[in-house]
Design a protein around this motif. Structure first.
Motif, PDB file in Angstrom:
ATOM      1  N   GLY A 219       0.796  -1.216   0.000  1.00 30.36           N
ATOM      2  CA  GLY A 219       0.000   0.000   0.000  1.00 30.36           C
ATOM      3  C   GLY A 219       0.831   1.270   0.000  1.00 30.36           C
ATOM      4  O   GLY A 219       0.287   2.364  -0.151  1.00 30.36           O
ATOM      5  N   THR A 220       2.139   1.142   0.190  1.00 27.94           N
ATOM      6  CA  THR A 220       3.029   2.306   0.090  1.00 27.94           C
ATOM      7  C   THR A 220       3.806   2.253  -1.223  1.00 27.94           C
ATOM      8  O   THR A 220       3.714   3.171  -2.034  1.00 27.94           O
ATOM      9  CB  THR A 220       4.009   2.355   1.273  1.00 27.94           C
ATOM     10  N   ASP A 222       4.755   0.835  -5.015  1.00 20.56           N
ATOM     11  CA  ASP A 222       4.138   0.208  -6.190  1.00 20.56           C
ATOM     12  C   ASP A 222       4.688  -1.211  -6.218  1.00 20.56           C
ATOM     13  O   ASP A 222       5.586  -1.545  -6.972  1.00 20.56           O
ATOM     14  CB  ASP A 222       4.514   0.989  -7.451  1.00 20.56           C
ATOM     15  N   TRP A 240      -1.666   0.550   5.357  1.00 17.21           N
ATOM     16  CA  TRP A 240      -1.514   1.357   4.144  1.00 17.21           C
ATOM     17  C   TRP A 240      -2.455   0.953   3.029  1.00 17.21           C
ATOM     18  O   TRP A 240      -2.721   1.741   2.122  1.00 17.21           O
ATOM     19  CB  TRP A 240      -0.063   1.299   3.677  1.00 17.21           C
ATOM     20  N   MET A 241      -3.002  -0.269   3.094  1.00 15.13           N
ATOM     21  CA  MET A 241      -3.967  -0.693   2.081  1.00 15.13           C
ATOM     22  C   MET A 241      -5.360  -0.136   2.342  1.00 15.13           C
ATOM     23  O   MET A 241      -6.251  -0.251   1.517  1.00 15.13           O
ATOM     24  CB  MET A 241      -4.029  -2.225   2.014  1.00 15.13           C
ATOM     25  N   VAL A 309      -8.552  -2.859  -2.563  1.00 12.15           N
ATOM     26  CA  VAL A 309      -7.699  -3.066  -3.730  1.00 12.15           C
ATOM     27  C   VAL A 309      -8.215  -2.251  -4.916  1.00 12.15           C
ATOM     28  O   VAL A 309      -7.448  -1.587  -5.622  1.00 12.15           O
ATOM     29  CB  VAL A 309      -7.622  -4.560  -4.084  1.00 12.15           C
ATOM     30  N   HIS A 312      -7.296   1.428  -4.515  1.00  9.35           N
ATOM     31  CA  HIS A 312      -5.901   1.688  -4.877  1.00  9.35           C
ATOM     32  C   HIS A 312      -5.701   1.630  -6.386  1.00  9.35           C
ATOM     33  O   HIS A 312      -4.973   2.461  -6.957  1.00  9.35           O
ATOM     34  CB  HIS A 312      -4.990   0.668  -4.202  1.00  9.35           C
ATOM     35  N   GLN A 313      -6.342   0.658  -7.028  1.00 11.53           N
ATOM     36  CA  GLN A 313      -6.195   0.527  -8.474  1.00 11.53           C
ATOM     37  C   GLN A 313      -6.794   1.725  -9.195  1.00 11.53           C
ATOM     38  O   GLN A 313      -6.277   2.178 -10.227  1.00 11.53           O
ATOM     39  CB  GLN A 313      -6.878  -0.765  -8.956  1.00 11.53           C
ATOM     40  N   LYS A 317      -1.297   2.596  -8.374  1.00 10.80           N
ATOM     41  CA  LYS A 317      -0.253   2.285  -7.408  1.00 10.80           C
ATOM     42  C   LYS A 317       0.930   3.233  -7.537  1.00 10.80           C
ATOM     43  O   LYS A 317       1.505   3.676  -6.526  1.00 10.80           O
ATOM     44  CB  LYS A 317       0.214   0.840  -7.592  1.00 10.80           C
ATOM     45  N   THR A 320       0.021   6.580  -6.030  1.00 15.02           N
ATOM     46  CA  THR A 320      -0.018   6.506  -4.575  1.00 15.02           C
ATOM     47  C   THR A 320       1.386   6.586  -3.997  1.00 15.02           C
ATOM     48  O   THR A 320       1.645   7.351  -3.056  1.00 15.02           O
ATOM     49  CB  THR A 320      -0.709   5.213  -4.123  1.00 15.02           C
ATOM     50  N   GLU A 321       2.317   5.795  -4.530  1.00 16.47           N
ATOM     51  CA  GLU A 321       3.692   5.840  -4.037  1.00 16.47           C
ATOM     52  C   GLU A 321       4.285   7.239  -4.221  1.00 16.47           C
ATOM     53  O   GLU A 321       4.951   7.762  -3.310  1.00 16.47           O
ATOM     54  CB  GLU A 321       4.574   4.815  -4.743  1.00 16.47           C
ATOM     55  N   HIS A 395      -0.291   9.439   4.718  1.00 14.59           N
ATOM     56  CA  HIS A 395      -0.852   8.708   3.580  1.00 14.59           C
ATOM     57  C   HIS A 395      -1.532   9.709   2.636  1.00 14.59           C
ATOM     58  O   HIS A 395      -1.477  10.925   2.846  1.00 14.59           O
ATOM     59  CB  HIS A 395      -1.825   7.641   4.069  1.00 14.59           C
TER      60      HIS A 395
END
Length: 414
Positions: A219-220, A222, A240-241, A309, A312-313, A317, A320-321, A395
């Protein structure tokens, strides 16, 4: 429907989301999101607006799509009585981390996955495992337990300030008795990032297993676990997810399924079994990491994982990073301007990602945490390794303006 919702609200069993979740239409991955986009994402979290939450490393608040998925599933399973055993989540999790569904076990937290690794590896008295002085209890105690049970030896080192130094330190600790390297991807103390890819490649050449505590990795980064190259990786979804509490995963490299012994088993762990008055037969373990998870699991929680998930998608990813690193850089540079603080997190950018830890000399971390809390700023005190420090973990829902307020408070306190 209205009367049912009213009843649930009176009983405190329903939350009220704002507008329904709409798909975020972002530009291509090569284009960073602007501030307005991140503010839009922040609105998808039920975080109090007058409170600054900077402790994602302990718990990551779930966005409304995740909460809705969990609530809808709870209502459905209790309405129909069909709880099932979640399966679709395994495929989506595996795809998200770049591995096969057969390499993913569904656990309840990172610590459970670490216990499976620590207890399942065929270690004998005198075998050595490399760990750090900055372990979370969830990675320390399972390996200490192997000392208690089987007489293994832990080779312990203090994390250094750069990836190169940490890699060299680990290589210098290896002996003919070294069987495993069991380190965190990111330390829970100072947020130090270890070069897991390089360590894993080196370890494999030496016939040494790599068992990674991934509590702060999923979650942090990629993250692609196949590319990372480690043998085992335990993680969770509640940090983080941004998924539900009580959900985690364990990655087991396919070739090592028959090396990592399963001790707790049940339905779906096995290929076949017979038990009657004439015969008692176990047909062996299933040909997947499903052998490590068993029995009834929570369908609503895993529906929440799938939603996390998807969330995040939807953002991406890589985006996000990049955002996590952007906030981390901003915070690190801002704290560096305060000569009253001692920053413990490495300065090297490759050796940090989502955490900055510092201390105020001659001041108890609990006093700082209490003072910040009174001003509605939530952080985590770091007692591990005797650091007496404050950890700030940010985050995608955080902002530079929130960090400015933190800096303002620290100036007042120090």
């Amino acid at each position: 429907m209205n009367s049912r919702r009213s009843f649930l609200q009176k009983m405190g069993l329903a939350w009220m989301a704002p507008a329904a979740w709409n798909s975020l239409e972002f530009p291509g991955l090569s284009m960073p999101l602007n501030q307005q986009s991140w503010e839009q994402i922040r609105l998808q979290f039920p975080l109090e607006k007058d409170r600054i939450y900077l402790n994602n490393g302990t718990f990551g608040p779930s966005p409304f799509p995740v909460l809705k998925a969990v609530q809808d599933s709870f209502e459905k399973t209790n309405r129909t009585g069909n709880y099932g055993n979640p399966g679709s989540g395994r495929e989506k999790i595996a795809e998200f981390f770049g591995v096969k569904p057969t390499e993913i076990s569904l656990t309840h937290n990172t610590t459970e996955g670490i216990n499976i690794m620590a207890q399942g590896l065929p270690l004998q008295a005198g075998d050595e495992v490399i760990v750090t002085t900055h372990e979370h209890a969830g990675n320390a105690i399972p390996w200490l337990n192997r000392i208690h049970l089987d007489g293994i030896v832990l080779r312990v080192f203090e994390p250094k300030q750069t990836q190169e130094e940490n890699f060299e330190t680990i290589k210098n600790l290896i002996s003919s008795r070294t069987k495993a390297i069991a380190i965190p991807h990111v330390t829970c103390t100072t947020g130090t990032v270890f070069p897991v890819r390089e360590i894993s490649e080196f370890a494999r050449e030496k016939g040494i297993w790599t068992a990674i505590d991934g509590a702060h990795g999923a979650g942090t980064f990629d993250l692609n676990l196949k590319d990372l190259g480690c043998d085992f990786y335990a993680g969770c979804f509640h940090k983080w997810m941004l998924g539900p509490n009580g959900t985690g995963f364990l990655f087991v490299r396919e070739e090592l399924l028959d090396t990592l012994q399963a001790f707790y088993v049940g339905a779906k762990s096995e290929k076949s079994w017979v038990l009657n008055e004439k015969e008692a037969h176990f047909g062996g373990y299933t040909d997947s990491a499903h052998r490590y998870d068993y029995g009834t699991q929570s369908t609503p929680m895993h529906e929440g994982v799938v939603a996390a998930v998807d969330f995040h998608q939807e953002i991406g990813k890589a985006r996000t990073e990049a955002r996590i690193r952007e906030l981390n850089d901003y915070l690190y540079q801002s704290l560096s301007q305060l000569d009253t603080l001692e920053i413990l997190t490495p300065e090297q950018r490759e050796s940090r990602i989502s955490v900055v830890t510092f201390r105020i000399p001659n001041t108890d971390y609990r006093d700082i945490a209490k003072a910040l809390g009174q001003n509605k700023i939530r952080i985590r005190g770091v007692h591990e390794a005797g650091l007496n420090a404050i950890r700030v973990s940010t985050h995608i829902y955080n902002s530079e303006s929130e960090l400015d307020l933190l800096i303002q408070e620290l100036k007042r306190l120090s």
